[in-house]
Scaffold this motif. Structure first.
Motif, PDB file in Angstrom:
ATOM      1  N   PHE A  72       3.669   5.170  -6.183  1.00 45.02           N
ATOM      2  CA  PHE A  72       2.403   4.859  -7.245  1.00 45.02           C
ATOM      3  C   PHE A  72       1.628   6.380  -8.406  1.00 45.02           C
ATOM      4  N   LEU A  73       0.426   6.251  -7.039  1.00 47.36           N
ATOM      5  CA  LEU A  73      -0.878   6.522  -7.287  1.00 47.36           C
ATOM      6  C   LEU A  73       0.010   8.150  -7.104  1.00 47.36           C
ATOM      7  N   SER A  74       0.842   8.563  -6.106  1.00 48.11           N
ATOM      8  CA  SER A  74       0.780   9.777  -5.990  1.00 48.11           C
ATOM      9  C   SER A  74       1.211  10.694  -7.546  1.00 48.11           C
ATOM     10  N   ARG A  75       1.998   9.581  -7.554  1.00 49.71           N
ATOM     11  CA  ARG A  75       3.117   9.751  -9.264  1.00 49.71           C
ATOM     12  C   ARG A  75       2.460  10.686 -10.392  1.00 49.71           C
ATOM     13  N   ARG A  76       1.161   9.631 -10.665  1.00 54.02           N
ATOM     14  CA  ARG A  76       0.775   8.935 -12.455  1.00 54.02           C
ATOM     15  C   ARG A  76      -0.282  10.426 -11.713  1.00 54.02           C
ATOM     16  N   TYR A  77      -1.306  10.413 -10.399  1.00 55.03           N
ATOM     17  CA  TYR A  77      -2.234  11.302 -10.287  1.00 55.03           C
ATOM     18  C   TYR A  77      -1.689  12.273  -9.997  1.00 55.03           C
ATOM     19  N   ALA A  78      -0.798  12.429  -9.969  1.00 57.76           N
ATOM     20  CA  ALA A  78      -0.145  14.486  -9.577  1.00 57.76           C
ATOM     21  C   ALA A  78      -0.888  14.364  -8.400  1.00 57.76           C
ATOM     22  N   ARG A  97       0.650  -0.964  -0.143  1.00 55.72           N
ATOM     23  CA  ARG A  97      -0.338   0.436   0.404  1.00 55.72           C
ATOM     24  C   ARG A  97       1.075   0.828   0.179  1.00 55.72           C
ATOM     25  N   ASP A  98       2.042   0.960   0.700  1.00 61.06           N
ATOM     26  CA  ASP A  98       2.752   2.264   0.542  1.00 61.06           C
ATOM     27  C   ASP A  98       3.618   2.394  -1.669  1.00 61.06           C
ATOM     28  N   ALA A 118      -1.185   5.665   2.208  1.00 65.55           N
ATOM     29  CA  ALA A 118      -1.785   4.209   2.515  1.00 65.55           C
ATOM     30  C   ALA A 118      -3.323   4.073   3.135  1.00 65.55           C
ATOM     31  N   THR A 119      -2.808   4.952   3.904  1.00 62.92           N
ATOM     32  CA  THR A 119      -3.927   5.010   4.585  1.00 62.92           C
ATOM     33  C   THR A 119      -4.969   5.529   4.096  1.00 62.92           C
ATOM     34  N   GLU A 120      -5.271   6.200   3.121  1.00 57.87           N
ATOM     35  CA  GLU A 120      -6.413   5.726   2.157  1.00 57.87           C
ATOM     36  C   GLU A 120      -6.657   4.886   1.160  1.00 57.87           C
TER      37      GLU A 120
END
Lengths: 369, 369
Positions: A59-65, A53-54, A70-72
């Motif tokens: 990955f999502l922080s980067r791709r979603y900008a 999850r981390d 992980a808590t979400e």
């Protein structure tokens, strides 16, 4: 027209075998198991492995900008499993839910299994029509609204940023749970769509469903649910998670390596390039060979949503098309009523360039009668 | 008694990390991916990969000592997922279902999620009491009966062959769907239990749920459903399978290699040996140190179901036990009513010999008060 043993089926909404990242997955699983972490073979944590999850959050922080933590995130076995779980935990048979009109036809099967009454809300070129949604809320108290905000299945439409804000405002006003199927969100060709509805997980009642099926490989059966703690808690407190543990621990561990080694990014970027080319080829061939068929060229995702000329029925055309060696999904399959009879959904994900062109040639022959 | 940082929790119904077959699974996944079959990363067939189902059929034919064919098998993501799917497809909220009294407590959470009314049918040393079942059928029309025929969770009881025949007769007479949770069936120590209820899949309305969680590794989330074509069809026609495809294709492909390379048999036989020893150690220690606690020594599975002396409540004992560094599941958790207050379920699967003995010593100290 003769019999075609090998129909080109534009209905297939899945990647071609050649696009599936066997070598990268082999590297990732080997690397994962070489570490000897037996915990990946154990019943997993309810919300999924924290290491995965981390990595997924990064990955999502980067791709979603946008910042994702992980808590979400809670691990799922894919968007379909997640949607089924949402129905089990947030609806009761007889409840009304809202979907877009048109919408993903197999989601309707999941809703049917849960005995739900489904009301369609029309969309336009900017996504769901919030005015129509507000009208519908006068008459109904839906358990949830199911939307595919970006590169919608089947229409290819992307909800505009303004429309997303309006939808979130309605969600807040009516305490309406928005279930956002965001599996195409990262599949833009050039320009990213507006931020995913996952962005609003802390400011409205939104649950975002993501998946590695479209951006890596369907056979992994791995996805995620992104939302506020309360919504996620309701899902992880389900009997199926409490009994079976977190979803897909071993596959999560291997995907963690895919992400950490940079392979998940490489695979996704390669897919985006291939789909951009395939979409361009399909659309060019259609413009040339099917001038009477109209469509908006997609900017991402899997699908072209095309309209047949003057009152021609896609469902009636289909048997002739199949005899001519080509197939598609008629628009009516995506409707709650009797809409979209003239529409057809063509996926460009499954076939390579020569087959896409040949498929359009066959369709042109069929339409020429 | 001091504070114990590291409680020995006999409640843990899972294998210890040291038992998880990391090396064998590494061999199997490596071998599987070296073949380069991209099909394992694709959406799978609704019923699961035919190659895996063939290998699984051979494995089960061998281990069940009865002929099993791939056509009787549908892949699941484990018994919990299968049970959830059964509820979605074979029940509606408000329906009554029957369970054994006592039964697996987390299955009750799955039934709760589906809004089911649960009626308990008592068991004795030969398994479910068919006379009580017949009485209950006078008053109820249950959607299904959920049973754990062999090495039952929590009681360790195995249904006798005669009782199985009687249960099947009742199933036929009342057209009652029997959902048999057979995840412990292959975990006998010495003598095999009677044939699984899967045997009757063609002569009664039985669905057998199997899993690799207890015989290989829980983190794979891989199991199977065995039944007649009609029952299996209802399950594969579910929205979640139609939308997401067959369950867990990649893991199925790797497990296919585990079976074909003989590793699945090796792992299972090794587990049986370890559990036989652990059970013997736990029971010997209990006889020596807890002479007032009574139990029937298990012949397979995961659990000892023990009775505390004279009106002592397991639930009331538990906080003291925890303070003394040991825990267990009180019997009341497995009851639909207020039964089994004096019982406790102790699992011997999670701990090695010294910890099992230390756990019993701690329990003896607590009971000595």
């Amino acid at each position: 027209m003769g019999f075609h043993a090998d129909i080109i089926d534009f209905g297939k909404g899945q990647p071609s075998l050649s696009l599936l990242p066997v070598a990268a997955w082999r590297t990732a699983t080997g690397d994962c198991l070489a570490r000897g972490d037996a915990g990946l073979l154990q019943y997993g944590a309810d919300e999924g492995d924290v290491g995965f999850r981390d990595s997924l959050a990064q990955f999502l922080s980067r791709r979603y900008a946008m910042p994702v933590t992980a808590t979400e995130l809670v691990v799922s076995a894919g968007a379909s499993q997640a949607l089924d779980l949402v129905c089990t935990r947030f609806t009761r048979p007889g409840d009304t839910i809202f979907v877009e009109e048109p919408t993903y036809f197999l989601a309707l099967d999941i809703f049917r299994d849960h005995g739900l009454r489904v009301v369609g809300i029309p969309i336009d070129e900017d996504g769901i029509r919030v005015d129509a949604l507000q009208d519908a809320l006068v008459h109904h108290r839906p358990a949830l609204l199911y939307t595919i905000p970006s590169f919608q299945n089947p229409s290819g439409t992307t909800m505009s940023a303004a429309r997303r804000e309006q939808l979130m405002a309605v969600s807040r006003t009516h305490d309406l749970l928005i279930v956002a199927d965001e599996v195409y969100q990262l599949l833009e060709f050039d320009t990213a769509p507006p931020s995913p509805l996952a962005t609003y997980a802390h400011s409205a009642r939104v649950l975002s469903l993501g998946s590695f099926s479209k951006i890596c490989a369907p056979g992994l059966r791995l996805g995620w649910m992104q939302g506020a703690p309360g919504v996620l808690h309701t899902l992880t407190q389900s009997g199926v998670v409490q009994s079976g543990g977190g979803l897909n621990p071993f596959v999560s561990g291997a995907m963690c390596r895919m992400i950490d080694l940079g392979l998940a990014d490489t695979v996704l970027d390669a897919l985006r390039g291939v789909y951009a080319e395939r979409s361009a080829v399909l659309c060019r061939a259609m413009r040339e060979l099917l001038p009477a068929v109209t469509f908006v060229e997609p900017t991402g995702g899997y699908f072209v949503w095309a309209q047949l000329p003057a009152a021609q029925s896609a469902a009636e055309l289909l048997p002739m098309a199949k005899a001519g060696g080509v197939a598609f999904h008629p628009g009516a399959r995506f409707s709650r009523g009797d809409g979209f009879a003239q529409q057809m959904r063509l996926s460009f994900a499954y076939y390579d360039v020569p087959e896409l062109e040949e498929g359009v040639r066959r369709l042109a022959q069929v339409l020429a009668g």
